[in-house]
Design an enzyme around this catalytic site. Structure first.
Site, PDB file in Angstrom:
ATOM      1  N   ASP A   1      -7.726  27.249   3.202  1.00 50.31           N
ATOM      2  CA  ASP A   1      -7.995  25.845   3.528  1.00 50.31           C
ATOM      3  C   ASP A   1      -8.518  25.718   4.959  1.00 50.31           C
ATOM      4  OD1 ASP A   1      -8.225  23.135   3.031  1.00 50.31           O
ATOM      5  OD2 ASP A   1      -6.109  22.697   3.365  1.00 50.31           O
TER       6      ASP A   1
ATOM      7  N   THR B   1      -9.725  21.329   0.383  1.00 46.89           N
ATOM      8  CA  THR B   1     -10.538  20.178   0.716  1.00 46.89           C
ATOM      9  C   THR B   1     -11.911  20.379   0.091  1.00 46.89           C
ATOM     10  OG1 THR B   1      -9.305  20.135   2.761  1.00 46.89           O
ATOM     11  CG2 THR B   1     -11.285  18.781   2.670  1.00 46.89           C
TER      12      THR B   1
ATOM     13  N   ASP C   1      -1.738  25.416   9.441  1.00 50.34           N
ATOM     14  CA  ASP C   1      -1.685  24.993   8.039  1.00 50.34           C
ATOM     15  C   ASP C   1      -1.827  26.155   7.050  1.00 50.34           C
ATOM     16  OD1 ASP C   1      -1.362  23.385   5.914  1.00 50.34           O
ATOM     17  OD2 ASP C   1      -3.140  22.157   6.207  1.00 50.34           O
TER      18      ASP C   1
ATOM     19  N   LYS D   1     -10.744  24.532   7.751  1.00 51.21           N
ATOM     20  CA  LYS D   1     -11.569  23.338   7.996  1.00 51.21           C
ATOM     21  C   LYS D   1     -11.273  22.864   9.418  1.00 51.21           C
ATOM     22  CE  LYS D   1      -8.011  20.568   5.734  1.00 51.21           C
ATOM     23  NZ  LYS D   1      -7.685  19.488   4.797  1.00 51.21           N
TER      24      LYS D   1
ATOM     25  N   ASN E   1      -7.823  21.869  10.566  1.00 49.98           N
ATOM     26  CA  ASN E   1      -6.771  22.891  10.675  1.00 49.98           C
ATOM     27  C   ASN E   1      -7.002  23.840  11.842  1.00 49.98           C
ATOM     28  OD1 ASN E   1      -5.316  21.890   8.561  1.00 49.98           O
ATOM     29  ND2 ASN E   1      -6.325  23.167   7.020  1.00 49.98           N
TER      30      ASN E   1
HETATM   31  P1  ATP Z   1      -0.520  18.299   4.876  1.00 48.25           P
HETATM   32  O1  ATP Z   1       0.956  18.356   4.847  1.00 48.25           O
HETATM   33  O2  ATP Z   1      -1.077  17.132   4.154  1.00 48.25           O
HETATM   34  O3  ATP Z   1      -1.175  19.600   4.540  1.00 48.25           O
HETATM   35  P2  ATP Z   1      -0.983  18.914   7.602  1.00 48.25           P
HETATM   36  O4  ATP Z   1      -1.184  20.303   7.227  1.00 48.25           O
HETATM   37  O5  ATP Z   1      -1.931  18.306   8.570  1.00 48.25           O
HETATM   38  O6  ATP Z   1      -0.922  17.961   6.370  1.00 48.25           O
HETATM   39  P3  ATP Z   1       1.206  19.472   9.322  1.00 48.25           P
HETATM   40  O7  ATP Z   1       0.929  20.914   9.469  1.00 48.25           O
HETATM   41  O8  ATP Z   1       2.588  19.090   9.049  1.00 48.25           O
HETATM   42  O9  ATP Z   1       0.489  18.782   8.151  1.00 48.25           O
HETATM   43  O10 ATP Z   1       0.675  18.729  10.601  1.00 48.25           O
HETATM   44  C1  ATP Z   1       0.610  17.341  10.701  1.00 48.25           C
HETATM   45  C2  ATP Z   1      -0.160  16.967  11.956  1.00 48.25           C
HETATM   46  O11 ATP Z   1       0.628  17.279  13.109  1.00 48.25           O
HETATM   47  C3  ATP Z   1      -1.452  17.731  12.159  1.00 48.25           C
HETATM   48  O12 ATP Z   1      -2.526  17.118  11.530  1.00 48.25           O
HETATM   49  C4  ATP Z   1      -1.603  17.739  13.671  1.00 48.25           C
HETATM   50  O13 ATP Z   1      -2.204  16.545  14.100  1.00 48.25           O
HETATM   51  C5  ATP Z   1      -0.178  17.761  14.152  1.00 48.25           C
HETATM   52  N1  ATP Z   1       0.241  19.136  14.489  1.00 48.25           N
HETATM   53  C6  ATP Z   1       0.615  20.096  13.621  1.00 48.25           C
HETATM   54  N2  ATP Z   1       0.934  21.239  14.250  1.00 48.25           N
HETATM   55  C7  ATP Z   1       0.754  21.002  15.565  1.00 48.25           C
HETATM   56  C8  ATP Z   1       0.904  21.804  16.758  1.00 48.25           C
HETATM   57  N3  ATP Z   1       1.313  23.070  16.688  1.00 48.25           N
HETATM   58  N4  ATP Z   1       0.623  21.234  17.943  1.00 48.25           N
HETATM   59  C9  ATP Z   1       0.201  19.949  18.002  1.00 48.25           C
HETATM   60  N5  ATP Z   1       0.042  19.166  16.940  1.00 48.25           N
HETATM   61  C10 ATP Z   1       0.306  19.661  15.731  1.00 48.25           C
END
Ligand code: ATP
Length: 322
Positions: A157, A214, A175, A159, A162
């Protein structure tokens, strides 16, 4: 697999250990070790919160997952994959997982903080990147994905959303919930000769019934009901390079179905204004047949990336993003 064990099974709580009995970094963390700040982002199964470790002042992004929701929606497998992959792929351009723990309601992943958001929001803000900027981030992405692939991990995934940016504007890929860990091939076996891609029976019947990922970055083989491989990540990298230089992904229609039609027919155009070496690279990557796509190693040798000092990327100052 609703019956699968939840990750981050916590060891004995720190307070039951005699003080100073273990080095601080091996001690199981708890929420009370952190001062939590604002919400950094929200995923479908998680909330990511800024946190500072009280004893050290170190900053983290803590991903909180609701245990009941994960079990109810049968996502235990994905949470475990994410944790396993993060332990496997320790690399400067991949978000680091420092600690995991849990309490009654939640699982906590204490992650490296990426202070500068994701590549998508920067692309949205500035339209597209200059050639040096796109080249630099292509190099960092290739470096990270090459390492991932060497560990038998396919991201599946990739993109701009991520690809996070740290305080120095270097990338941190995130992700890994939908990643695939290839079975380890025995040295000298045919699978090892094929780059570790054994035809694993457990993957053939467990293939997801529904589309994950995606639409815009989905490779044609996935739409033709074939397995994801290293080459599917390479396809996504081609889409990302295009997007960095053009400002939009190569395949984008009004809905997913139309987007998929463009992908399987390889209908896309690279504007004439795009750097010639980049055009040649994108054109090579976007091969409908995954076997014809270059490996990351081959991409690294292309003219667009010639002159990249691969070993010092991490220490270089990234070109301005604006
Ligand atoms: P989904 O659960 O739908 O796949 P996602 O993969 O974006 O969504 P998370 O990995 O939980 O979900 O992250 C959510 C959001 O939190 C991200 O889009 C990003 O904006 C923020 N985020 C995630 N990891 C970090 C990090 N290590 N540092 C800063 N921000 C982060």
């Amino acid at each position: 697999e609703p019956g699968a064990a939840l990750p981050a099974a916590s060891g004995p709580p720190a307070r039951t250990q005699p003080p100073g009995s273990s080095p601080p970094d091996l001690r199981k963390r708890q929420t009370k070790d952190f001062e939590f700040g604002g919400i950094l982002g929200e995923g479908s199964y998680s909330t990511v919160i800024y946190a500072k470790e009280t004893s050290t002042g170190r900053e983290f992004a803590v991903k909180m997952l609701d245990k009941h929701q994960i079990v109810r929606e049968k996502k235990v497998k994905y949470v475990n994959v994410e944790k396993d992959v993060l332990h496997l792929v320790v690399h400067p351009f991949v978000v680091k997982l420092f600690y995991t723990f849990q309490d009654t309601h939640s699982l906590y992943f204490v992650l490296e903080l990426a202070k500068n958001g994701d590549l998508l929001s920067h692309l949205r803000r500035y339209g597209r990147f200059s050639v040096p900027t796109a080249r630099f981030y292509t190099a960092e992405i290739c470096s990270a994905v090459e390492f991932m692939h060497s560990k038998g991990v396919i991201h599946r995934d990739l993109k701009p959303e991520n690809i996070l940016l740290d305080d120095r504007f270097h990338i941190k890929i995130t992700d890994f919930g939908t990643a695939k860990i290839l079975p380890r091939a025995a040295p000298g076996s045919q699978a090892a000769a094929d780059g570790g891609e054994a035809a694993a029976p457990e993957y053939t019947h467990k293939r997801r019934a529904s589309f994950v990922g995606t639409a815009e970055y989905c490779s044609p083989e996935l739409l033709n009901d074939r397995e994801a491989s290293h080459a599917s990540d390479v396809w996504a990298i081609g889409c990302i390079i295009y997007q960095m230089l053009v400002g939009r992904p190569p395949f984008k229609a009004t809905n997913e179905y139309q987007t998929f039609q463009l992908i399987i027919r390889r209908v896309f155009q690279i504007p004439d204004a795009v750097d010639a070496d980049a055009r040649a690279l994108i054109d090579r990557i976007m091969a409908l047949d995954p076997a014809e796509r270059p490996s990351i190693e081959e991409i690294k040798a292309q003219a667009f990336l010639a002159g990249t000092a691969w070993d010092s990327l991490e220490r270089q100052k990234p070109p301005n993003i604006s």
